[in-house]
Design a protein around this motif. Structure first.
Motif, PDB file in Angstrom:
ATOM      1  N   ALA A 299       0.813  -1.218   0.000  1.00 47.11           N
ATOM      2  CA  ALA A 299       0.000   0.000   0.000  1.00 47.11           C
ATOM      3  C   ALA A 299       0.848   1.271   0.000  1.00 47.11           C
ATOM      4  O   ALA A 299       0.498   2.259  -0.642  1.00 47.11           O
ATOM      5  N   TYR A 300       1.966   1.253   0.738  1.00 45.44           N
ATOM      6  CA  TYR A 300       2.879   2.399   0.781  1.00 45.44           C
ATOM      7  C   TYR A 300       4.264   1.853   0.417  1.00 45.44           C
ATOM      8  O   TYR A 300       5.078   1.560   1.285  1.00 45.44           O
ATOM      9  N   PRO A 301       4.524   1.676  -0.880  1.00 45.86           N
ATOM     10  CA  PRO A 301       5.615   0.795  -1.322  1.00 45.86           C
ATOM     11  C   PRO A 301       7.025   1.338  -1.105  1.00 45.86           C
ATOM     12  O   PRO A 301       7.295   2.527  -1.224  1.00 45.86           O
ATOM     13  N   ASP A 302       7.915   0.401  -0.765  1.00 45.05           N
ATOM     14  CA  ASP A 302       9.353   0.614  -0.835  1.00 45.05           C
ATOM     15  C   ASP A 302       9.960  -0.686  -1.352  1.00 45.05           C
ATOM     16  O   ASP A 302       9.241  -1.558  -1.855  1.00 45.05           O
ATOM     17  N   SER A 303      11.269  -0.855  -1.240  1.00 41.16           N
ATOM     18  CA  SER A 303      11.911  -2.039  -1.812  1.00 41.16           C
ATOM     19  C   SER A 303      11.391  -3.336  -1.200  1.00 41.16           C
ATOM     20  O   SER A 303      11.371  -4.386  -1.864  1.00 41.16           O
ATOM     21  N   ASN A 304      10.963  -3.302   0.054  1.00 40.88           N
ATOM     22  CA  ASN A 304      10.422  -4.495   0.691  1.00 40.88           C
ATOM     23  C   ASN A 304       9.082  -4.920   0.087  1.00 40.88           C
ATOM     24  O   ASN A 304       8.703  -6.092   0.164  1.00 40.88           O
ATOM     25  N   SER A 305       8.369  -3.967  -0.509  1.00 41.79           N
ATOM     26  CA  SER A 305       7.085  -4.289  -1.132  1.00 41.79           C
ATOM     27  C   SER A 305       7.268  -5.250  -2.308  1.00 41.79           C
ATOM     28  O   SER A 305       6.338  -5.990  -2.648  1.00 41.79           O
ATOM     29  N   ALA A 308       6.616  -8.581  -1.174  1.00 42.70           N
ATOM     30  CA  ALA A 308       5.191  -8.850  -0.976  1.00 42.70           C
ATOM     31  C   ALA A 308       4.518  -9.197  -2.298  1.00 42.70           C
ATOM     32  O   ALA A 308       3.716 -10.140  -2.367  1.00 42.70           O
ATOM     33  N   TYR A 309       4.844  -8.450  -3.354  1.00 43.09           N
ATOM     34  CA  TYR A 309       4.305  -8.797  -4.672  1.00 43.09           C
ATOM     35  C   TYR A 309       4.781 -10.192  -5.096  1.00 43.09           C
ATOM     36  O   TYR A 309       4.012 -10.992  -5.636  1.00 43.09           O
ATOM     37  N   TYR A 310       6.049 -10.461  -4.830  1.00 45.78           N
ATOM     38  CA  TYR A 310       6.606 -11.790  -5.141  1.00 45.78           C
ATOM     39  C   TYR A 310       5.824 -12.887  -4.408  1.00 45.78           C
ATOM     40  O   TYR A 310       5.472 -13.916  -5.004  1.00 45.78           O
ATOM     41  N   ASN A 311       5.542 -12.661  -3.132  1.00 49.35           N
ATOM     42  CA  ASN A 311       4.824 -13.670  -2.354  1.00 49.35           C
ATOM     43  C   ASN A 311       3.378 -13.837  -2.811  1.00 49.35           C
ATOM     44  O   ASN A 311       2.828 -14.941  -2.779  1.00 49.35           O
ATOM     45  N   LEU A 312       2.758 -12.752  -3.249  1.00 48.38           N
ATOM     46  CA  LEU A 312       1.404 -12.862  -3.795  1.00 48.38           C
ATOM     47  C   LEU A 312       1.398 -13.734  -5.048  1.00 48.38           C
ATOM     48  O   LEU A 312       0.518 -14.590  -5.228  1.00 48.38           O
ATOM     49  N   ILE A 313       2.383 -13.520  -5.910  1.00 46.02           N
ATOM     50  CA  ILE A 313       2.476 -14.321  -7.134  1.00 46.02           C
ATOM     51  C   ILE A 313       2.813 -15.776  -6.808  1.00 46.02           C
ATOM     52  O   ILE A 313       2.250 -16.716  -7.386  1.00 46.02           O
ATOM     53  N   ILE A 334       7.569  -4.917  -9.200  1.00 49.58           N
ATOM     54  CA  ILE A 334       8.728  -5.604  -8.622  1.00 49.58           C
ATOM     55  C   ILE A 334      10.016  -5.110  -9.265  1.00 49.58           C
ATOM     56  O   ILE A 334      11.012  -4.822  -8.579  1.00 49.58           O
ATOM     57  N   LYS A 335      10.008  -5.000 -10.583  1.00 50.97           N
ATOM     58  CA  LYS A 335      11.215  -4.569 -11.311  1.00 50.97           C
ATOM     59  C   LYS A 335      11.627  -3.169 -10.894  1.00 50.97           C
ATOM     60  O   LYS A 335      12.827  -2.877 -10.735  1.00 50.97           O
ATOM     61  N   GLU A 336      10.645  -2.298 -10.714  1.00 46.52           N
ATOM     62  CA  GLU A 336      10.938  -0.920 -10.324  1.00 46.52           C
ATOM     63  C   GLU A 336      11.420  -0.828  -8.884  1.00 46.52           C
ATOM     64  O   GLU A 336      12.354  -0.074  -8.571  1.00 46.52           O
ATOM     65  N   LEU A 337      10.824  -1.608  -7.999  1.00 46.38           N
ATOM     66  CA  LEU A 337      11.118  -1.501  -6.570  1.00 46.38           C
ATOM     67  C   LEU A 337      12.389  -2.224  -6.157  1.00 46.38           C
ATOM     68  O   LEU A 337      13.119  -1.759  -5.280  1.00 46.38           O
ATOM     69  N   ASN A 338      12.642  -3.377  -6.772  1.00 42.37           N
ATOM     70  CA  ASN A 338      13.784  -4.187  -6.342  1.00 42.37           C
ATOM     71  C   ASN A 338      14.173  -5.162  -7.454  1.00 42.37           C
ATOM     72  O   ASN A 338      13.644  -6.269  -7.525  1.00 42.37           O
ATOM     73  N   VAL A 341      14.743  -8.914  -6.728  1.00 45.82           N
ATOM     74  CA  VAL A 341      13.548  -9.732  -6.535  1.00 45.82           C
ATOM     75  C   VAL A 341      12.894 -10.043  -7.875  1.00 45.82           C
ATOM     76  O   VAL A 341      12.334 -11.125  -8.069  1.00 45.82           O
ATOM     77  N   TYR A 342      13.015  -9.114  -8.817  1.00 47.70           N
ATOM     78  CA  TYR A 342      12.443  -9.331 -10.155  1.00 47.70           C
ATOM     79  C   TYR A 342      13.071 -10.559 -10.805  1.00 47.70           C
ATOM     80  O   TYR A 342      12.374 -11.374 -11.421  1.00 47.70           O
ATOM     81  N   ASP A 343      14.379 -10.711 -10.662  1.00 50.28           N
ATOM     82  CA  ASP A 343      15.049 -11.877 -11.238  1.00 50.28           C
ATOM     83  C   ASP A 343      14.507 -13.174 -10.640  1.00 50.28           C
ATOM     84  O   ASP A 343      14.319 -14.175 -11.350  1.00 50.28           O
ATOM     85  N   LEU A 344      14.228 -13.158  -9.342  1.00 52.70           N
ATOM     86  CA  LEU A 344      13.651 -14.344  -8.696  1.00 52.70           C
ATOM     87  C   LEU A 344      12.211 -14.593  -9.163  1.00 52.70           C
ATOM     88  O   LEU A 344      11.796 -15.730  -9.384  1.00 52.70           O
ATOM     89  N   ALA A 345      11.472 -13.506  -9.319  1.00 57.11           N
ATOM     90  CA  ALA A 345      10.071 -13.643  -9.743  1.00 57.11           C
ATOM     91  C   ALA A 345       9.980 -14.199 -11.157  1.00 57.11           C
ATOM     92  O   ALA A 345       9.017 -14.926 -11.479  1.00 57.11           O
TER      93      ALA A 345
END
Length: 348
Positions: A299-305, A308-313, A334-338, A341-345
């Motif tokens: 909801a209030y995104p930073d790199s940790n978010s 969260a997107y990764y875990n939802l997927i 995910i790509k924008e924030l971290n 994590v995008y590579d893992l997703a």
């Protein structure tokens, strides 16, 4: 006697800032920020603190932003450093500026964004003990005047550091003894604990962290949750995740992404994890609640978010199999924030 005093003039200055800036221009508009700069020029300490924040967080271009911000914080704290190196306070102070100066003294060239910042001669001139003495007085003054949660947390950090270095504690002890009253340390009841030993300082630090967390400082809540996780894993207490949940929930319910994601993972897996191992609580697994906290972490995104997107997927794939537009949207976030994590997703 604590030399960092406040004559209360900031209260009228706060009202002026609210009436002339917030009510007319809002809190975050460019017009508001320009008005803050103009008001700071008039000597309004509240506006001065906000102007210093803009410099510190690089909202304004400066060649030496952290150095410039430090001296702006000093000014709105009513502090002048004399030629002989003594720190004097005239009382025309905004107590939150005490906190900012204390933050510099604790973190400069040691932690946070100040670890590799430009040099600041007036801090370099101080020993670590001298810096912690001043920082402790500043933090406790902030607590005294406005009860700021961050000031509780900074005090806890100082006491925790002293608990780990007995030589440093010995040097700072006179300041601690000076600040302790019959009510404890700045109103916190220490009982028989007078912070004279490393163990007593560690216990007092915990009290200050708990106060900071309950006053709404999310990073204190996160730290307490991390320490609780260490205790759980180390002691294998199979019936004791409640404090862990409590501390994370305080942060997560304020939309702090790290805590919300960690709490989501706990409800998804039933596991409390640390670098040293894990403890399993299957009775706490709740997939619906886990999803709610993963969503809250975005909801209030930073790199940790991104996690969260990764875990939802990862854990709720059915939400995406028939909605490729949502999948692409979350992958873009995910790509924008971290990017890591995008590579893992991409491998999911």
């Amino acid at each position: 006697m604590n030399r960092f005093i406040c004559d209360g003039s900031y209260e009228e200055e706060l009202k002026t800032y609210t009436d002339e800036v917030v009510m007319k221009y809002g809190a975050f508009s460019q017009a508001a920020q320009r008005e803050i700069m103009c008001m700071a020029d008039t000597g309004n300490a509240v506006a001065g603190k906000l102007y210093a924040d803009m410099v510190f967080y690089k909202k304004l271009y400066r060649r030496f932003p952290y150095r410039d911000a430090f001296y702006l914080y000093l000014r709105c704290a009513g502090i002048k450093i004399t030629e002989d190196g003594s720190w004097q306070c005239d009382g025309h102070s905004y107590p939150m500026a005490f906190l900012s100066v204390g933050y510099y003294l604790v973190n400069y060239k040691r932690e946070s964004v100040l670890k590799d910042c430009e040099g600041i001669d007036d801090i370099e001139a101080l020993t670590i003990a001298g810096r912690l003495c001043l920082a402790l007085k500043l933090a406790l003054s902030c607590v005294k005047y406005i009860n700021a949660a961050e000031a509780f947390n900074l005090t806890g950090r100082i006491l925790l550091e002293l608990s780990r270095d007995e030589k440093l504690l010995e040097e700072v002890l006179p300041v601690i003894e000076e600040e302790i009253s019959s009510e404890g340390l700045c109103g916190i009841d220490l009982g028989e604990n007078k912070c004279r030993t490393a163990a007593q300082c560690a216990d007092a630090a915990e009290l200050f962290f708990e106060n900071a967390a309950r006053e709404g400082y999310v990073y204190a809540s996160n730290s307490l949750a991390a320490r609780e996780a260490d205790r759980i894993v180390a002691m294998k207490e199979s019936d004791s995740p409640k404090k862990y949940i409590e501390w994370l929930k305080l942060s997560a319910d304020k939309y702090e992404p790290y805590a919300a994601n960690r709490l989501g993972l706990f409800y998804m897996t039933g596991k409390v994890k640390t670098d040293d191992g894990e403890a399993y609580f299957p009775e706490y697994i709740d997939y619906k609640l886990a999803k709610q906290y993963f969503i809250k972490a975005t909801a209030y995104p930073d790199s940790n978010s991104a996690w969260a997107y990764y875990n939802l997927i990862k854990y709720y794939p059915r939400d995406y199999t028939t909605n490729l537009e949502l999948m692409n949207e979350h992958m873009d976030y995910i790509k924008e924030l971290n990017p890591r994590v995008y590579d893992l997703a991409m491998e999911l």
